[in-house]
Design an enzyme around this catalytic site. Structure first.
Site, PDB file in Angstrom:
ATOM      1  N   HIS A 181       0.823  -1.204   0.000  1.00 41.60           N
ATOM      2  CA  HIS A 181       0.000   0.000   0.000  1.00 41.60           C
ATOM      3  C   HIS A 181       0.861   1.259   0.000  1.00 41.60           C
ATOM      4  O   HIS A 181       0.632   2.200  -0.769  1.00 41.60           O
ATOM      5  CB  HIS A 181      -0.937   0.003   1.217  1.00 41.60           C
ATOM      6  CG  HIS A 181      -1.709   1.273   1.357  1.00 41.60           C
ATOM      7  ND1 HIS A 181      -1.246   2.342   2.107  1.00 41.60           N
ATOM      8  CD2 HIS A 181      -2.867   1.670   0.797  1.00 41.60           C
ATOM      9  CE1 HIS A 181      -2.114   3.326   2.009  1.00 41.60           C
ATOM     10  NE2 HIS A 181      -3.111   2.950   1.238  1.00 41.60           N
ATOM     11  N   ARG A 236      29.277  -3.944 -17.552  1.00 43.65           N
ATOM     12  CA  ARG A 236      30.305  -4.503 -16.665  1.00 43.65           C
ATOM     13  C   ARG A 236      29.734  -5.678 -15.877  1.00 43.65           C
ATOM     14  O   ARG A 236      28.698  -5.561 -15.248  1.00 43.65           O
ATOM     15  CB  ARG A 236      30.799  -3.430 -15.692  1.00 43.65           C
ATOM     16  CG  ARG A 236      31.432  -2.218 -16.343  1.00 43.65           C
ATOM     17  CD  ARG A 236      31.958  -1.269 -15.275  1.00 43.65           C
ATOM     18  NE  ARG A 236      32.436  -0.022 -15.853  1.00 43.65           N
ATOM     19  CZ  ARG A 236      31.685   1.065 -16.002  1.00 43.65           C
ATOM     20  NH1 ARG A 236      30.418   1.044 -15.623  1.00 43.65           N
ATOM     21  NH2 ARG A 236      32.193   2.162 -16.529  1.00 43.65           N
ATOM     22  N   ARG A 292      31.276  -7.116 -21.104  1.00 40.67           N
ATOM     23  CA  ARG A 292      32.696  -7.426 -20.916  1.00 40.67           C
ATOM     24  C   ARG A 292      32.816  -8.565 -19.904  1.00 40.67           C
ATOM     25  O   ARG A 292      32.251  -8.491 -18.816  1.00 40.67           O
ATOM     26  CB  ARG A 292      33.442  -6.196 -20.405  1.00 40.67           C
ATOM     27  CG  ARG A 292      34.959  -6.406 -20.265  1.00 40.67           C
ATOM     28  CD  ARG A 292      35.647  -5.142 -19.775  1.00 40.67           C
ATOM     29  NE  ARG A 292      35.278  -4.829 -18.397  1.00 40.67           N
ATOM     30  CZ  ARG A 292      35.591  -3.680 -17.789  1.00 40.67           C
ATOM     31  NH1 ARG A 292      36.246  -2.739 -18.438  1.00 40.67           N
ATOM     32  NH2 ARG A 292      35.222  -3.469 -16.537  1.00 40.67           N
ATOM     33  N   GLU A 312      43.254  -1.945 -25.134  1.00 36.63           N
ATOM     34  CA  GLU A 312      43.647  -1.180 -23.940  1.00 36.63           C
ATOM     35  C   GLU A 312      45.123  -1.368 -23.558  1.00 36.63           C
ATOM     36  O   GLU A 312      45.579  -0.857 -22.542  1.00 36.63           O
ATOM     37  CB  GLU A 312      42.745  -1.552 -22.760  1.00 36.63           C
ATOM     38  CG  GLU A 312      42.733  -3.033 -22.438  1.00 36.63           C
ATOM     39  CD  GLU A 312      41.675  -3.408 -21.416  1.00 36.63           C
ATOM     40  OE1 GLU A 312      41.194  -2.520 -20.693  1.00 36.63           O
ATOM     41  OE2 GLU A 312      41.325  -4.597 -21.337  1.00 36.63           O
ATOM     42  N   GLY A 364      39.609   0.764 -24.384  1.00 44.22           N
ATOM     43  CA  GLY A 364      39.600   1.062 -22.957  1.00 44.22           C
ATOM     44  C   GLY A 364      40.647   2.120 -22.685  1.00 44.22           C
ATOM     45  O   GLY A 364      41.827   1.813 -22.487  1.00 44.22           O
ATOM     46  N   SER A 365      40.223   3.389 -22.682  1.00 43.78           N
ATOM     47  CA  SER A 365      41.191   4.484 -22.627  1.00 43.78           C
ATOM     48  C   SER A 365      41.901   4.580 -21.274  1.00 43.78           C
ATOM     49  O   SER A 365      43.029   5.083 -21.202  1.00 43.78           O
ATOM     50  CB  SER A 365      40.499   5.823 -22.956  1.00 43.78           C
ATOM     51  OG  SER A 365      39.422   6.040 -22.067  1.00 43.78           O
ATOM     52  N   ASN A 366      41.273   4.079 -20.194  1.00 48.44           N
ATOM     53  CA  ASN A 366      41.917   4.166 -18.876  1.00 48.44           C
ATOM     54  C   ASN A 366      43.218   3.362 -18.843  1.00 48.44           C
ATOM     55  O   ASN A 366      44.287   3.867 -18.493  1.00 48.44           O
ATOM     56  CB  ASN A 366      40.972   3.640 -17.780  1.00 48.44           C
ATOM     57  CG  ASN A 366      39.663   4.408 -17.711  1.00 48.44           C
ATOM     58  OD1 ASN A 366      39.460   5.346 -18.465  1.00 48.44           O
ATOM     59  ND2 ASN A 366      38.794   4.013 -16.810  1.00 48.44           N
ATOM     60  N   ASP A 367      43.111   2.065 -19.199  1.00 46.81           N
ATOM     61  CA  ASP A 367      44.305   1.218 -19.185  1.00 46.81           C
ATOM     62  C   ASP A 367      45.282   1.615 -20.294  1.00 46.81           C
ATOM     63  O   ASP A 367      46.496   1.570 -20.105  1.00 46.81           O
ATOM     64  CB  ASP A 367      43.918  -0.253 -19.333  1.00 46.81           C
ATOM     65  CG  ASP A 367      43.662  -0.906 -17.978  1.00 46.81           C
ATOM     66  OD1 ASP A 367      44.366  -0.551 -17.014  1.00 46.81           O
ATOM     67  OD2 ASP A 367      42.769  -1.751 -17.888  1.00 46.81           O
ATOM     68  N   CYS A 422      34.907   2.737 -24.790  1.00 49.30           N
ATOM     69  CA  CYS A 422      34.073   2.614 -23.591  1.00 49.30           C
ATOM     70  C   CYS A 422      34.809   3.089 -22.356  1.00 49.30           C
ATOM     71  O   CYS A 422      34.349   2.887 -21.233  1.00 49.30           O
ATOM     72  CB  CYS A 422      33.594   1.178 -23.410  1.00 49.30           C
ATOM     73  SG  CYS A 422      34.931  -0.012 -23.167  1.00 49.30           S
TER      74      CYS A 422
END
Length: 807
Positions: A429, A519, A586, A690, A711-714, A761
């Site tokens: 409710h 992810r 991934r 990456e 994967g631009s971070n790695d 990504c």
């Protein structure tokens, strides 16, 4: 006094339809509509008849009640809770102390006995439900505003229950609701449905919506289930089992139960003695609390019925008409029944061309968690009220905290800034009314009444998905309102990065071309157990560890299946949310230190000095020690594509250092049957780009895989030779560095030359508009973004593309 011969006092369900709302109310009209049109399609509805609104008006006018009641309510002030309560009670007492006209009593008696005869039970138990003529309409639900009586048998009790239903047209909440919605008290009539009881006291019951109640996502059935009669779930006194079923592939013949969650189900309502006190609440056996109250076949049957009901009403109304449906399973016959159906009135009227994003701007101490209702954030001072006798203390703008609510609480719920209850699920409710009022609520926040205190300043956050968060203090937050109607189209695909399945349905309304990065880690972490601890469960030596795993995986004899099912359901919800658009999942990319934090992880993971550069990604999948765990991930993907029918899900291999590693991983995928089955759309397998070696050997990698996702971070940290977690190096760890940009351009150029997909990504496009411009200019296929940057980046991409086109 004899009735006018033209008056219709009794109508059997099979003789009425949705056009008879004015005569039998929304609830009874809907039952008749379903019996006439949907029982031929296999939808079961218990038989019965309606005492019409004409009978109600005849009762009021022939006994002189009509003028008496008008006089009592003449100067009513609904803002004065005491005045409302006093006058509502006086009206109800007048009705209850007045006998029904004799001719009306005779007709009710004759038709009840006819129902008994038809079903070959001379003392048939029936459900007696109020059905107001302004109830269960597409614009007003009146949810729970009027009374229902269950397990009623015998002529005297049936007649008394009918009269009590008439009186319930004048409960505090019904009067208040009519004033709010602009209905005249004396033009709204009340019909009463008299319907064969389903022995759900020996089985189960619940509520089903033909959409997601929080996000308005259209493509799912949201189903809840408990043991016993449905009053317990409707009144929010128990946390139910929950299920989501994906409608499009269910219609194609798949079995897409994309989410299952066991509720506590610690109480149930069962039959009691006869008379009008005919039910009682009892505790559920411990073993039954830990198993689902509905089998998979029943879940799928109900979902199919939900689709049939929605399609019928949508065709009838000539527009999409999501439905709110109550069902019951007879424990004696094992048959399923639909016992009520009404239009869903909240999400159906929502403007999905305007997208609202609520976001916390400051942090605070987390006090409690529960189930979120809505997507808003609010702050305010608490008012703890233990039961309805204390509602007069409540002040407008306060946050209500209580055990649970029922319809008597509605006059104060509509002036609350927020609502928190200890008990109840998302069909309770409190949840239904909060949703209708647009008031943020958190239900099922166990021990809220013990932990929170009157006068305390708190913030309610329902913006992060299905989990509602309660913080100490008035935190800063913002609301952004975005119109989606005139957003420009772009040649470059705009996709989404997402890891939290609970937020997938909310984000499904964003103008994206799919998911560039789903992810797996969040779903795997929510399992809490290292997959190899499940694979090797029988051989574990530590008894305490085994007990903990046993507790978390209750109901699963094969512990591996627990991992597979949880993974499939989490990622399946993401694939369903964006279906038929592509969703790229991934495979797991935990580092060894992250795996060690999972239950049992220390037994299977080495300790590494630098996990970022250690045993991660592809190198794990083919390693004999980890391969059995990777095969569980593949089983989950197979389940999503083949059992759920979500063939829009494709996969991606992270941290693949050499082409040889790629070949080994693909061989395992092929051995799992995912790529060899000719009956299914071919699975695409992408690789993360990456590592500098992915760019240097791009041609070789792209011969093996279907494309790149950068994967631009790695790639940044490995190109620049830095640890991205090292705060001292943060000023260097930037994708805008020329060396990184050269590698990005090279990877995109080679992929385009080979006619292979290339997207990004990584975090960079979400953070840096100049990186977006660079990527669009070098011709990237897609840019995958965090949800909060999608709109502004899409607008930016359109401007960049226009600039390029105009030279």
């Amino acid at each position: 006094m004899m009735k006018n011969k033209n008056k219709k006092f009794i109508l059997w369900f099979e003789k009425i339809g949705i056009e008879d709302v004015g005569l039998v109310g929304g609830k009874n009209a809907s039952l008749g509509e379903m019996i006439q049109n949907l029982t031929p399609l296999g939808v079961r509805v218990p038989p019965g008849f309606a005492v019409t609104a004409e009978a109600y008006f005849y009762f009021l006018k022939s006994t002189g009640l009509f003028n008496k009641l008008k006089k009592i309510l003449a100067d009513l002030n609904i803002k004065d809770v005491n005045d409302l309560s006093k006058k509502a009670k006086a009206v109800r007492l007048e009705i209850l102390n007045t006998s029904l006209p004799k001719d009306l009593e005779v007709e009710i008696k004759e038709n009840y006995l006819k129902l008994c005869q038809r079903l070959k039970n001379e003392n048939l138990e029936v459900a007696i439900r109020s059905s107001a003529t302004a109830e269960d309409l597409p614009t007003a639900s009146f949810a729970g505003a009027h009374e229902t009586y269950l397990n009623i048998s015998g002529v005297h009790n049936v007649i008394e229950a009918v009269k009590r239903c008439f009186a319930s047209l004048f409960t505090d909440r019904a009067i208040s609701y009519r004033v709010d919605k602009g209905f005249d008290h004396f033009k709204v009539g009340l019909s009463v449905g008299i319907q064969k009881m389903v022995r759900a006291d020996l089985g189960s019951s619940g509520v089903m919506f033909t959409l997601d109640t929080e996000s308005g996502f259209k493509n799912v059935i949201y189903l809840t289930s408990i043991w016993g009669l449905g009053e317990t779930i409707v009144q929010g006194r128990v946390e139910p089992d929950e299920f989501y079923i994906f409608k499009p592939t269910l219609k194609q013949g798949y079995k897409p139960i994309i989410y299952k969650k066991i509720g506590s189900k610690d109480k149930k309502t069962v039959y009691s003695r006869h008379g009008l006190k005919t039910t009682k609440e009892v505790s559920v056996d411990l073993k039954d609390r830990h198993i689902f109250s509905l089998a998979n076949d029943d879940i799928l049957t109900l979902a199919k019925w939900g689709i049939l009901i929605e399609e019928h009403y949508s065709k009838k109304q000539k527009r999409w008409m999501p439905m709110d449906i109550e069902w019951a399973k007879d424990g004696q016959t094992q048959e399923l029944f639909i016992v009520q159906s009404r239009p869903e009135t909240i999400q159906a009227g929502k403007d999905f061309q305007t997208y609202e994003i609520y976001k916390l701007k400051s942090k605070g101490r987390l006090l409690l968690k529960g189930l979120a209702v809505g997507e808003k954030i609010t702050s305010g001072r608490l008012r703890l009220i233990k039961d309805a006798s204390g509602i007069n203390e409540f002040q407008a703008g306060e946050i209500l905290v209580t055990q649970m609510t029922d319809p008597d609480w509605e006059p104060i719920m509509k002036i609350a800034a927020g609502i928190i209850t200890n008990e109840g699920g998302r069909t309770s409710h409190a949840a239904i009314v909060s949703r209708e009022l647009g008031v943020p609520a958190i239900v099922g926040a166990d021990k809220a009444t013990q932990i929170l205190k009157t006068g305390q300043l708190i913030t309610i956050d329902c913006s992060t998905g299905s989990e509602g968060l309660i913080y100490e203090g008035a935190l800063k937050w913002e609301k952004e309102k975005i119109s989606l109607a005139h957003l420009p189209q772009t040649k470059t695909k705009v996709m989404l990065n997402i890891g939290e399945p609970d937020s997938a349905f909310v984000y499904s309304h964003l103008p994206v071309d799919g998911v560039g990065l789903a992810r797996i880690e969040f779903v795997a972490a929510s399992v809490k157990i290292h997959p190899l601890a499940l694979v090797n469960f029988k051989n574990l030596k530590n008894e305490k560890l085994k007990e903990k795993i046993e507790e978390l995986t209750a109901g699963y004899l094969d512990k591996k299946e627990f991992f597979v099912e949880k993974l499939a359901q989490g990622l399946g919800r993401i694939a369903a949310a964006f279906w038929p658009k592509e969703v790229i999942m991934r495979f797991s990319d935990f580092k060894t230190n992250e795996y060690r934090t999972l239950i049992g992880g220390e037994l299977f993971e080495p300790e590494e000095a630098n996990p970022m550069l250690g045993w991660r990604g592809a190198s794990r999948y083919y390693h004999p020690r980890y391969r059995p765990a990777f095969e569980l991930e593949l089983k989950a993907v197979k389940k999503i594509r083949e059992e759920y029918g979500l063939k829009n899900l494709n996969v991606m291999v992270p941290f693949c250092r050499t082409p040889e590693e790629g070949k080994k991983v693909i061989k395992i995928i092929e051995d799992s049957g995912l790529k060899s089955d000719k009956d299914f759309k071919r699975l695409k397998i992408f690789v993360m780009c990456e590592i500098p070696s992915n760019v240097i050997l791009a041609e070789e990698f792209l011969k093996i895989f279907d494309g790149f996702s950068i994967g631009s971070n790695d790639l940044t940290q490995l190109t620049l030779g830095i640890d991205r977690d090292n705060a001292a190096l943060i000023n260097i760890a930037d994708e805008r560095q020329e060396a990184v940009k050269k590698l990005l351009a090279q990877a995109i150029k080679i992929a385009k030359a080979q006619n292979k997909y290339v997207g990004i990504c990584g975090q960079a496009p979400s953070d840096f508009p100049e990186i977006v411009e660079f990527l669009v200019k070098v011709g990237i296929d897609s840019i995958s973004l965090n949800p909060d940057t999608v709109i502004k980046t899409k607008i930016n991409i359109a401007k960049i593309e226009k600039k390029i086109k105009n030279g």
